[in-house]
Design a protein around this motif. Structure first.
Motif, mmCIF file in Angstrom:
data_model
loop_
_atom_site.group_PDB
_atom_site.id
_atom_site.type_symbol
_atom_site.label_atom_id
_atom_site.label_comp_id
_atom_site.label_asym_id
_atom_site.label_seq_id
_atom_site.Cartn_x
_atom_site.Cartn_y
_atom_site.Cartn_z
ATOM 1 N N ILE A 64 8.079 95.705 64.448
ATOM 2 C CA ILE A 64 6.762 96.142 64.361
ATOM 3 C C ILE A 64 5.964 95.180 65.391
ATOM 4 C CG2 ILE A 64 6.253 94.648 62.461
ATOM 5 C CD1 ILE A 64 4.394 97.510 61.922
ATOM 6 N N ILE A 65 6.501 94.077 65.371
ATOM 7 C CA ILE A 65 5.809 93.098 66.348
ATOM 8 C C ILE A 65 6.220 93.325 67.890
ATOM 9 C CG2 ILE A 65 5.974 90.800 67.393
ATOM 10 C CD1 ILE A 65 5.907 90.002 64.383
ATOM 11 N N LEU A 107 3.866 96.357 68.559
ATOM 12 C CA LEU A 107 2.304 95.975 68.671
ATOM 13 C C LEU A 107 2.212 95.142 70.010
ATOM 14 C CD1 LEU A 107 -0.128 95.468 66.718
ATOM 15 C CD2 LEU A 107 0.508 93.060 66.521
ATOM 16 N N LEU A 135 2.311 97.849 72.766
ATOM 17 C CA LEU A 135 1.185 98.767 72.830
ATOM 18 C C LEU A 135 -0.209 97.991 73.498
ATOM 19 C CD1 LEU A 135 -0.352 101.312 71.953
ATOM 20 C CD2 LEU A 135 -0.912 100.184 70.017
ATOM 21 N N PHE A 136 -0.313 96.825 73.060
ATOM 22 C CA PHE A 136 -1.622 96.091 73.593
ATOM 23 C C PHE A 136 -1.379 95.243 74.848
ATOM 24 C CE2 PHE A 136 -3.133 96.547 68.955
ATOM 25 C CZ PHE A 136 -3.626 97.476 69.411
ATOM 26 N N THR A 179 12.494 102.403 65.135
ATOM 27 C CA THR A 179 11.521 103.198 64.977
ATOM 28 C C THR A 179 10.166 102.525 65.330
ATOM 29 O OG1 THR A 179 12.479 103.849 62.928
ATOM 30 C CG2 THR A 179 10.157 104.687 63.134
ATOM 31 N N MET A 180 9.767 101.412 64.722
ATOM 32 C CA MET A 180 8.447 100.921 65.080
ATOM 33 C C MET A 180 8.077 100.398 66.630
ATOM 34 S SD MET A 180 7.667 101.491 62.021
ATOM 35 C CE MET A 180 6.018 101.432 62.014
ATOM 36 N N PHE A 222 4.915 103.033 68.763
ATOM 37 C CA PHE A 222 3.625 102.483 69.343
ATOM 38 C C PHE A 222 3.429 103.239 70.885
ATOM 39 C CE2 PHE A 222 3.643 99.196 65.837
ATOM 40 C CZ PHE A 222 2.661 99.462 65.563
ATOM 41 N N THR A 254 4.946 111.959 56.042
ATOM 42 C CA THR A 254 3.926 112.067 55.170
ATOM 43 C C THR A 254 2.671 113.139 55.265
ATOM 44 O OG1 THR A 254 2.538 110.152 56.206
ATOM 45 C CG2 THR A 254 3.951 109.583 54.465
ATOM 46 N N ALA A 286 8.626 97.471 58.478
ATOM 47 C CA ALA A 286 7.433 98.442 58.387
ATOM 48 C C ALA A 286 8.068 100.077 57.971
ATOM 49 C CB ALA A 286 6.713 98.484 59.461
ATOM 50 N N ALA A 287 9.227 100.320 58.853
ATOM 51 C CA ALA A 287 9.636 101.577 58.792
ATOM 52 C C ALA A 287 10.083 102.171 57.397
ATOM 53 C CB ALA A 287 10.874 101.901 59.660
ATOM 54 N N LEU A 314 6.823 103.101 55.173
ATOM 55 C CA LEU A 314 5.881 104.101 55.593
ATOM 56 C C LEU A 314 5.868 105.476 54.356
ATOM 57 C CD1 LEU A 314 6.605 104.390 59.182
ATOM 58 C CD2 LEU A 314 4.387 103.693 58.048
ATOM 59 N N THR A 347 2.974 95.047 56.902
ATOM 60 C CA THR A 347 3.607 95.696 58.014
ATOM 61 C C THR A 347 3.213 97.077 58.394
ATOM 62 O OG1 THR A 347 5.179 96.361 56.661
ATOM 63 C CG2 THR A 347 5.713 94.361 58.385
ATOM 64 N N ILE A 396 -0.200 96.660 59.848
ATOM 65 C CA ILE A 396 -0.142 96.192 61.145
ATOM 66 C C ILE A 396 -0.173 98.086 62.127
ATOM 67 C CG2 ILE A 396 1.350 95.510 63.155
ATOM 68 C CD1 ILE A 396 2.027 93.344 61.113
ATOM 69 N N PHE A 397 0.707 98.646 61.396
ATOM 70 C CA PHE A 397 0.986 99.875 62.316
ATOM 71 C C PHE A 397 -0.456 100.854 62.203
ATOM 72 C CE2 PHE A 397 2.884 104.502 62.051
ATOM 73 C CZ PHE A 397 3.134 104.310 63.497
ATOM 74 N N ALA A 439 -3.277 99.121 64.245
ATOM 75 C CA ALA A 439 -3.040 99.080 65.855
ATOM 76 C C ALA A 439 -3.241 100.347 66.361
ATOM 77 C CB ALA A 439 -1.800 98.341 65.958
ATOM 78 N N MET A 440 -2.860 101.436 65.579
ATOM 79 C CA MET A 440 -2.932 102.689 66.011
ATOM 80 C C MET A 440 -4.665 103.268 65.864
ATOM 81 S SD MET A 440 -0.329 103.367 67.276
ATOM 82 C CE MET A 440 0.978 104.729 67.501
ATOM 83 N N HIS A 473 -7.799 95.985 65.557
ATOM 84 C CA HIS A 473 -6.721 95.311 66.293
ATOM 85 C C HIS A 473 -6.572 94.015 66.256
ATOM 86 C CE1 HIS A 473 -7.532 99.203 69.050
ATOM 87 N NE2 HIS A 473 -7.124 99.429 67.869
ATOM 88 N N ALA A 519 -4.664 93.244 63.004
ATOM 89 C CA ALA A 519 -3.098 93.678 63.243
ATOM 90 C C ALA A 519 -2.452 92.326 63.838
ATOM 91 C CB ALA A 519 -3.158 94.906 63.827
ATOM 92 N N TRP A 520 -2.998 91.824 64.865
ATOM 93 C CA TRP A 520 -2.532 90.836 65.740
ATOM 94 C C TRP A 520 -2.270 89.678 64.572
ATOM 95 C CZ3 TRP A 520 0.423 90.506 69.761
ATOM 96 C CH2 TRP A 520 0.294 91.404 70.690
ATOM 97 N N ALA A 555 0.592 90.025 62.226
ATOM 98 C CA ALA A 555 1.890 90.061 63.111
ATOM 99 C C ALA A 555 2.084 88.542 63.081
ATOM 100 C CB ALA A 555 1.906 90.756 64.338
#
Lengths: 315, 281
Positions: A126-127, A130, A133-134, A243-244, A248, A276, B211-212, B215, B236, B239-240, B243-244, B251, B254-255, B258
């Protein structure tokens, strides 16, 4: 005394058998859960399997929850392409690192680089996502991708790869992020196998006047090929199931990629985004169908690579 | 002629070996890039209210992630109490009672394979067996998913540690008339306790950033909840989602989350290494 001893012996016997049973129960959970996952996925996917079949599901690119038409071609291709890009970029780097650590670098650097490789593996996905993405995506969109377009567009075939608007959310960024993530898997197994090469073998090649690279290429690589294949297989398994990190930066667009700069989707990204939200049974079932295909694919790849690695370690 | 060939061969060798150095540099470059970014963005938004306050309504800057910290902690504790004991038991079977059976080798191999099963598939599996039949997301489902991820990791480390104990140690205990379970509980486990602890810490470090699998199991919750039977926030998943999401302060949070997770993993790995080094002396 005698009686007491007898009872305690009997007691010990029962407790021992009970403890044996408990530990066995734990151990048998491993195959049970692996098979259980398969059965559960089959059952949940049965609706979609009946409706779409196998061949038409994997070759159809339609994904339309409104009209209840589902085909897995796009996510399946996406999964394979992303993994492929990650391996093309990641494996040579990983092998380079392994050569550097085992043959080139001074001793005090060895530990540092191995620690760095371990840390790359320890960062959760996930990191990576993230950060992709950013940080990475904007850099790609602003500098790297326009630059690549400038360089490659005049070249006939390669130019096609870099067509499109550089947005940063695309195959290219996802591939780069994944390629960093898969480095540790190939690198650590390769380092381990390089250490297993008998000294005599290398010394005799040096004795014949071979250069260091020739020894690596003609003695160490052939000797370690099984281990290296195993390591690459592990990287592939990771890339397929990631996945994660990909969710992103890949977008979730059900279109075949036309170049490296287009967003697309993978099985995992589709699952993460739609699972979901799927309110129709057939939609959920189609997602489970994708999960089933991914499960079979990755189980096969992981098991064969682990088998190769096990053979190397047993040698 | 021969001299030239030799020169070319040497040059090739040096060039390629230099490139391998660049490969190492490439890997280290990305590692530092990520860590640097994580610290730069993470530290900036960490303050007391980040830990102690619940989220503000969407769109209103401020608030914190207390709900996600509590949720993550509870889900992780659930996973630990399920995954670690089961893993130790299974590892004990493979290394002790079942060591001579071929079945044990197969299970050991399968556990090794299970370690690498994509985490999101574990989430989908737990969704099918827990969330769907019960009709709602729950913290427990998240714990089960994470436990399934830890389980094979703990098995492998337990098995490995037990196999390192010299066989004579067991024989000494057997000779005193001790039954096998007493040998295991009173001789072997104490002998490998640092190894078990290290294995457990590394397994936790592995699952804490996942995280996966959460969910579809513990899902998410915008409110503080201590109820493991309902949907629960985790760092986690937050964060997802953040961030989205559309807001800048999401944001930065989220950082920060993390950063906290990465720091936790780093500390766990660090402690595990220290314990392992201390145990060797």
């Amino acid at each position: 005394m005698d009686l007491g001893l007898g009872i305690s012996k009997k007691w010990d016997y029962f407790v021992d058998k009970f403890f044996l049973f408990l530990t066995f129960l734990g151990a048998i959970l491993v195959p049970l859960s692996l098979i259980g996952i398969l059965i559960v996925f089959l059952k949940e996917a049965s609706l979609a399997i009946q409706k779409f079949g196998f061949v038409s599901f994997i070759f159809s690119s339609e994904w339309d929850p409104v009209f209840e038409k589902f085909g897995g071609a796009v996510p399946l291709t996406g999964t394979i392409i992303v993994a492929f890009i990650a391996l093309i970029l990641g494996v040579p780097i990983a092998l380079g690192i392994a050569i550097f650590v085992s043959e080139v670098c001074p001793n005090f650097l060895k530990e540092v680089i191995r620690l760095a490789v371990d840390l790359l593996a320890a960062i959760p996905s996930i990191i990576y996502g993230l950060w992709g993405l950013f940080t990475l995506a904007p850099i790609h969109a602003r500098y790297i991708e326009p630059f690549l377009q400038k360089v490659f567009t005049p070249i006939p075939l390669l130019g096609k790869l870099f067509e499109g608007t550089p947005l940063g959310i695309d195959l290219f960024t996802a591939g780069i992020v994944l390629s960093i993530m898969v480095i540790p898997f190939t690198a650590s197994i390769a380092i381990e196998s390089f250490y297993l090469v008998p000294r005599v073998l290398k010394e005799s090649a040096y004795g014949m006047g071979a250069t260091k690279w020739e020894v690596i290429k003609d003695v160490m690589f052939p000797y370690c090929r099984i281990g290296i294949f195993g390591g690459i297989g592990l990287s592939l398994g990771r890339a397929l199931g990631e996945t994660m990190a990909v969710a992103f930066v890949l977008g979730n667009i059900n279109n075949f990629p036309t170049s490296l700069l287009t967003p697309t989707t993978t099985v995992t990204v589709k699952l993460a985004n739609e699972f979901t939200e799927a309110d129709k049974d057939i939609h959920l079932s189609a997602l489970f169908y994708l999960a089933l295909l991914l499960y079979i694919m990755s189980l096969f790849i992981i098991a064969s690579s682990k088998y190769l690695i096990m053979r190397v370690r047993g040698k | 002629m021969r001299e030239r060939v030799l020169k070319i061969r040497k040059l090739t060798s040096t060039t390629i070996l230099t490139i391998t150095g660049l490969c190492a540099l490439w890997g280290i470059f990305w590692l530092f890039f990520i860590i640097f970014d994580l610290i730069r963005h993470g530290i900036a938004s960490i303050n007391l209210s980040f830990f102690l306050e619940v989220p503000t309504p969407p769109g209103e800057p401020g608030g914190g992630l207390k709900h996600a910290f509590i949720g993550h902690l509870l889900i992780t504790l659930g996973a630990i109490s399920l995954g670690i004991p089961l893993g130790i038991l299974a590892g004990t079977f493979l290394a002790e009672y079942g060591r001579n059976y071929r079945l044990s080798n197969v299970i050991s191999f399968l556990a090794d394979t299970m370690v690498s099963v994509p985490a999101i598939l574990i989430g989908a599996f737990v969704y099918a067996i827990m969330v769907k039949p019960l009709g709602h997301f729950s913290g427990w489902a998240g714990s089960v998913a994470l436990a399934i991820i830890m389980f094979p990791v703990v098995i492998r480390s337990t098995e490995h540690m037990l196999k390192l104990v010299p066989w004579t140690m067991r024989e000494a205990a057997f000779a005193l008339g001790a039954p096998y379970y007493k040998v295991i509980l009173q001789v072997l486990y104490p002998a490998i306790k640092t190894g078990l602890l290290t294995g457990a810490l590394l397994a936790i470090a592995r699952e804490i950033g996942e995280a996966a699998p959460l969910l579809f199991t513990s899902f998410n919750n915008n409110f503080l909840s201590y109820n493991m039977n309902g949907p629960m926030a985790s760092l986690t998943v937050t964060i997802f989602v953040y961030a989205m999401g559309p807001y800048d302060y999401w944001h930065t949070q989220a950082w920060a989350a993390a950063f906290v997770i990465a720091l936790t993993i780093l500390v766990l790995n660090f402690i595990a290494r220290i314990i392992l080094k201390g145990g060797k002396h």
